[in-house]
Scaffold this active site. Structure first.
Site, PDB file in Angstrom:
ATOM      1  N   GLY A 127       0.824  -1.216   0.000  1.00 20.15           N
ATOM      2  CA  GLY A 127       0.000   0.000   0.000  1.00 20.15           C
ATOM      3  C   GLY A 127       0.851   1.256   0.000  1.00 20.15           C
ATOM      4  O   GLY A 127       1.022   1.898   1.035  1.00 20.15           O
ATOM      5  N   TYR A 128       1.383   1.574  -1.156  1.00 17.69           N
ATOM      6  CA  TYR A 128       2.251   2.753  -1.281  1.00 17.69           C
ATOM      7  C   TYR A 128       1.569   3.879  -2.058  1.00 17.69           C
ATOM      8  O   TYR A 128       1.179   4.891  -1.501  1.00 17.69           O
ATOM      9  CB  TYR A 128       3.552   2.357  -2.009  1.00 17.69           C
ATOM     10  CG  TYR A 128       4.690   1.930  -1.113  1.00 17.69           C
ATOM     11  CD1 TYR A 128       4.472   1.168   0.023  1.00 17.69           C
ATOM     12  CD2 TYR A 128       6.001   2.278  -1.425  1.00 17.69           C
ATOM     13  CE1 TYR A 128       5.532   0.763   0.822  1.00 17.69           C
ATOM     14  CE2 TYR A 128       7.066   1.884  -0.629  1.00 17.69           C
ATOM     15  CZ  TYR A 128       6.831   1.129   0.487  1.00 17.69           C
ATOM     16  OH  TYR A 128       7.879   0.738   1.260  1.00 17.69           O
ATOM     17  N   SER A 129       1.429   3.678  -3.386  1.00 15.90           N
ATOM     18  CA  SER A 129       0.937   4.754  -4.253  1.00 15.90           C
ATOM     19  C   SER A 129      -0.470   5.175  -3.882  1.00 15.90           C
ATOM     20  O   SER A 129      -1.273   4.372  -3.391  1.00 15.90           O
ATOM     21  CB  SER A 129       0.906   4.281  -5.706  1.00 15.90           C
ATOM     22  OG  SER A 129       2.192   4.012  -6.162  1.00 15.90           O
ATOM     23  N   GLU A 244      13.763  -3.242  -4.035  1.00 15.19           N
ATOM     24  CA  GLU A 244      12.863  -3.514  -5.146  1.00 15.19           C
ATOM     25  C   GLU A 244      13.594  -3.267  -6.463  1.00 15.19           C
ATOM     26  O   GLU A 244      13.418  -3.976  -7.430  1.00 15.19           O
ATOM     27  CB  GLU A 244      11.639  -2.601  -5.031  1.00 15.19           C
ATOM     28  CG  GLU A 244      10.519  -2.936  -6.004  1.00 15.19           C
ATOM     29  CD  GLU A 244       9.376  -1.925  -5.941  1.00 15.19           C
ATOM     30  OE1 GLU A 244       9.358  -1.108  -5.007  1.00 15.19           O
ATOM     31  OE2 GLU A 244       8.520  -1.974  -6.831  1.00 15.19           O
ATOM     32  N   SER A 382       9.274   5.672 -11.255  1.00 13.27           N
ATOM     33  CA  SER A 382       9.311   5.748 -12.718  1.00 13.27           C
ATOM     34  C   SER A 382      10.739   6.016 -13.182  1.00 13.27           C
ATOM     35  O   SER A 382      11.581   6.476 -12.414  1.00 13.27           O
ATOM     36  CB  SER A 382       8.387   6.869 -13.212  1.00 13.27           C
ATOM     37  OG  SER A 382       8.963   8.123 -12.900  1.00 13.27           O
ATOM     38  N   ASN A 383      11.003   5.728 -14.460  1.00 14.63           N
ATOM     39  CA  ASN A 383      12.362   5.936 -14.965  1.00 14.63           C
ATOM     40  C   ASN A 383      12.766   7.409 -14.930  1.00 14.63           C
ATOM     41  O   ASN A 383      13.955   7.721 -14.825  1.00 14.63           O
ATOM     42  CB  ASN A 383      12.497   5.344 -16.369  1.00 14.63           C
ATOM     43  CG  ASN A 383      12.585   3.825 -16.309  1.00 14.63           C
ATOM     44  OD1 ASN A 383      12.166   3.212 -15.312  1.00 14.63           O
ATOM     45  ND2 ASN A 383      13.126   3.209 -17.339  1.00 14.63           N
ATOM     46  N   GLU A 384      11.778   8.295 -14.967  1.00 13.53           N
ATOM     47  CA  GLU A 384      12.102   9.715 -14.802  1.00 13.53           C
ATOM     48  C   GLU A 384      12.635   9.950 -13.392  1.00 13.53           C
ATOM     49  O   GLU A 384      13.613  10.689 -13.197  1.00 13.53           O
ATOM     50  CB  GLU A 384      10.846  10.577 -15.026  1.00 13.53           C
ATOM     51  CG  GLU A 384      10.361  10.636 -16.477  1.00 13.53           C
ATOM     52  CD  GLU A 384       9.453   9.468 -16.840  1.00 13.53           C
ATOM     53  OE1 GLU A 384       9.357   8.493 -16.061  1.00 13.53           O
ATOM     54  OE2 GLU A 384       8.833   9.524 -17.921  1.00 13.53           O
TER      55      GLU A 384
END
Lengths: 397, 376
Positions: A127-129, A244, A382-384
């Site tokens: 339960g993160y985002s 992760e 995200s990769n950004e």
């Protein structure tokens, strides 16, 4: 310095290979070959077999149930399981909350949760985002307020993978709204059967039910289910994200992915020649293999660093960026190989009509996989965000 | 040179755009897809009869308005903007195109039925083993008295479950990949001996595996022109999907820009981040290339075959690349929500991805362009 396996390593490799050959569930193998959707029981069947053998958590310290393997043995094990096309174990307990609990948890928490993670008795979700807190995770708003010896939790989480099966969830919640964002967050373990929790499915582009929204309405959580200090949950969160990211490189899985593409392109024809003999297609597979080798050696260097006592640091962002891009390119090539037969939507037809097949079986999931795997450059930071981490933490910008 | 649209062409675009704005909002489209037949046939009928648009690309002697490829480009671009699942490509561009070029009694009889919306055509050309080679055909048409007998299997025939007619490529002679001996036939979809296995496609259409088992067809079903005609029709179809891609790419850019104005992270709209601004600028640049190549391909359709093929392949290869860039970055910029069924953007991405492979992948068209343009 050398890269060769020692005779002991080779013996270990054979042991793993034999064990998989003799113990991997035939029913599960059949479902994978047919491309059937896997149930909770399917995932757990292989988990339980590995647990019984004592191999379910190679990365854990021995005192908590790890294997005590060298990094090379761990590498061999993940290579062999991927090579044999074993399903990936659910990471939420084994790779995420488990390490947080044995690193930051109380003796009681360790005793209660770790054995059940190993056995597969508890299925965990993350339960993160939140709808308003994705890349900017620290802006999360789900709040937990003290009420006697409980927290009362209210808010909404999203992208909660496999929450529909979960017995427990680990949640980041705001316990102090008056301090700097990162300093008012706590890490809670929540029983998913607690009244006030509602799990709603989110259907993704390939038609999968993989992720969910989780609504928390006055959910009462005992204070003893908080890991680490109150308001210091961000420390656990950062620790977990770094872990992760190492797994996220997915080298072994991508190796198998490229092998599959080669197998497919050897039998799939492009006119009079095999598709793999098409110089354009072959060049793309070759380039992918080179990029994967570069990633593999980057991961080996990271593992060597870890063995020498360096924890996974911001360099793991390199693994995340390259690993996720390679995973996407593999699905892109598979879809390309499918040609016209990338278009049929397999959820719309019953399979098994051998008299009127809809193209080759392997092609049925190429488009949904291509759509689904767009997630790899988005999740896990995200990769950004990863590029931001490299700029700030590595390059010092 | 004049690259402007005529007043009539402008009105056609506006008429269709206004109609689609009313009928094809995202929620209505979703509902159409869940109907048993996978579409709302009333929409096609309305486009044909109420709006009278199907007559646009046909000659006046067939009851048309005298238009052609440019009208098809305009329509396809508008369909792309709403990711419509109407059979314009199959029925008007491909079926209509083949009939126009072949002429004769079959054209006389069928084009008016296309214009009235009564005739819906599906193009049965691909075969499981053939990839993008139009001459790699195992389906046979054996002469039998005055007619032919069809046998074979066609794969992934878009719109076949909706079709009244099938436009079928089949071999009357020659070996499996010979160009000679490939012919085109237009037949009723319900002829005895035709069976279908229907299914939805990932981009929202319906398609079928179509099997022909000793299907007797009359000699008049043959559209003369052989592989040359088939290649011409497929080239026209290819630029038509380039035009559809132009509408899709444009919409994906606009939706992404709008989303980044709304979505806030790190205390500001994410559109304020330079890294995303540059990415969206690149997406815009690529979407412009898609529109340009759709136009270029359309304008070259009447050139001699070699020049036409080279132009169409150039267009399709470039469109495929640009569309992939726009689509992948649109999803990435949306983040997780872009991968769900909930927002329209993912559905544009799905159709765009299928267009990349439709009538030939990027590699296929690069290959054909090189072979035609750079002598060995």
């Amino acid at each position: 310095m050398h890269i060769d396996f020692s005779p002991e390593d080779l013996a270990f490799r054979d042991e793993v290979r034999t064990f998989i050959a003799e113990n991997y569930p035939a029913e599960l193998r059949g479902k994978q070959d047919e491309g059937d959707e896997l149930s909770k029981e399917d995932f757990l069947s292989w988990h339980r077999i590995l647990h019984k053998k004592g191999w379910v958590a190679p990365a854990w310290p021995v005192e908590y149930g790890g294997t005590g393997w060298t990094p090379t043995q761990r590498f061999i094990f993940s290579e062999e399981t991927a090579r044999a096309d074993c399903i990936r174990l659910m990471p939420f307990g084994l790779s995420m909350v488990g390490p947080v609990i044995y690193t930051f948890g109380t003796p009681e928490q360790k005793a209660k949760f770790l054995p059940r993670i190993l056995s597969g008795e508890d299925w965990w979700c993350q339960g993160y985002s939140e709808p308003g807190a994705g890349s900017d995770l620290a802006s999360l708003r789900t709040k937990a307020e003290r009420d006697g010896d409980h927290y009362v939790v209210n808010g909404q989480k999203t992208w909660t993978t496999m929450a529909q099966h979960a017995d427990w969830g680990f949640f980041l919640v705001r316990t102090n709204p008056d301090v700097k964002q990162q300093e008012g967050i706590s890490f809670l373990l929540i029983d998913m059967k607690t009244p006030g929790i509602e799990v709603r499915p989110i259907i993704t582009l390939g038609g999968e039910h993989e992720v969910n929204e989780v609504f928390l309405d006055n959910v009462r959580v005992p204070i003893e289910n908080r890991v680490y200090e109150e308001d210091k949950g961000w420390t656990c969160a950062k620790f977990l994200l770094a872990h992760e990211r190492t797994g996220i490189a997915g080298v072994a899985g991508s190796k198998r992915g490229i092998e599959k593409i080669k197998e497919i392109a050897t039998t799939e024809m492009d006119g009079e020649r095999a598709l793999l003999s098409n110089p354009f297609f072959r060049r793309k597979v070759a380039e992918l293999e080179m990029d994967l080798t570069a990633l593999e050696y980057t991961e080996l260097r990271t593992l060597a660093g870890e063995a020498a006592g360096k924890g996974p640091g911001p360099e793991s962002s390199v693994l995340k960026i390259k690993g996720s891009e390679i995973q996407q390119r593999i699905t892109e090539l598979a879809l390309e190989a499918a040609g016209h037969y990338g278009a049929p939507y397999f959820r719309g037809f019953g399979e098994g009509d051998n008299e009127h097949p809809i193209g080759p079986d392997w092609a049925h999931r190429t488009a949904p996989s291509y759509f689904n795997v767009r997630k790899t450059t988005i999740y896990g930071g995200s990769n950004e965000v990863q590029r931001g981490i490299i700029a700030k933490m590595v390059l010092g910008l | 040179m004049d690259l402007s649209f005529t007043e009539t062409q402008g009105m056609l675009r506006e008429t269709l755009a206004r109609f689609l704005a009313d009928t094809y909002d995202f929620e209505s489209r979703k509902k159409m897809l869940t109907r048993p037949e996978g579409r709302d046939p009333g929409i096609w009928k309305a486009i044909a009869t109420e709006l009278g648009l199907t007559c646009a690309p046909f000659a006046e002697e067939h009851g048309g308005m005298g238009g052609g490829a440019i009208e098809n480009m305009i329509m396809m671009e508008e369909f792309g903007k709403v990711i419509a699942i109407e059979p314009w490509l199959q029925t008007v561009v491909i079926g209509g195109g083949a009939l126009k070029h072949a002429g004769g009694a079959l054209a006389e009889a069928t084009i008016p039925a296309i214009i009235s919306g009564d005739c819906v055509i599906a193009f049965a050309y691909a075969e499981p083993q053939g990839r993008y080679n139009l001459a790699d055909i195992g389906t046979t048409a054996k002469a039998d008295g005055a007619g032919y007998v069809l046998n074979g299997h066609k794969g992934v025939v878009y719109a076949a479950p909706w079709a009244t007619h099938l436009l079928v490529t089949a071999r009357t002679g020659g070996g499996r990949r010979d160009r000679a001996g490939v012919e085109l036939f237009l037949i009723e979809a319900n002829r005895p001996g035709i069976t279908r296995r229907d299914y939805p496609t990932v981009d929202g259409f319906m398609a079928s595996e179509v099997y022909f088992e000793n299907v007797a067809i009359p000699g008049e079903a043959l559209l003369t022109g052989g592989i040359d005609l088939i290649e011409r029709v497929v080239d026209e179809a290819t630029v038509a999907v380039c035009a559809e891609a132009s509408g899709i790419a444009r919409t994906m850019v606009n939706s992404t820009v709008e989303y980044t104005k709304q979505r806030k992270q790190f205390g500001q709209p994410i559109g304020k981040f330079q890294v995303l601004q540059h990415r969206m600028s690149d997406m815009f640049v690529e979407a412009e290339q898609v529109s340009s190549m759709a136009l270029m391909g359309t304008l070259k359709l009447d050139e001699a075959p070699e020049a036409r093929k080279a132009a169409v392949s150039m267009a399709k290869a470039k469109v495929g690349k640009s569309l992939k860039f726009v689509g992948q970055n649109a999803i990435q910029t949306h983040g997780g929500i872009g991968i769900t069924m909930e927002l329209a953007i993912g559905h544009y991405f799905k159709r765009g991805t299928m267009i990349e492979g439709q009538f030939g992948s990027i590699d296929h068209h690069l290959d054909r362009f090189e072979a035609l343009t750079y002598p060995a």
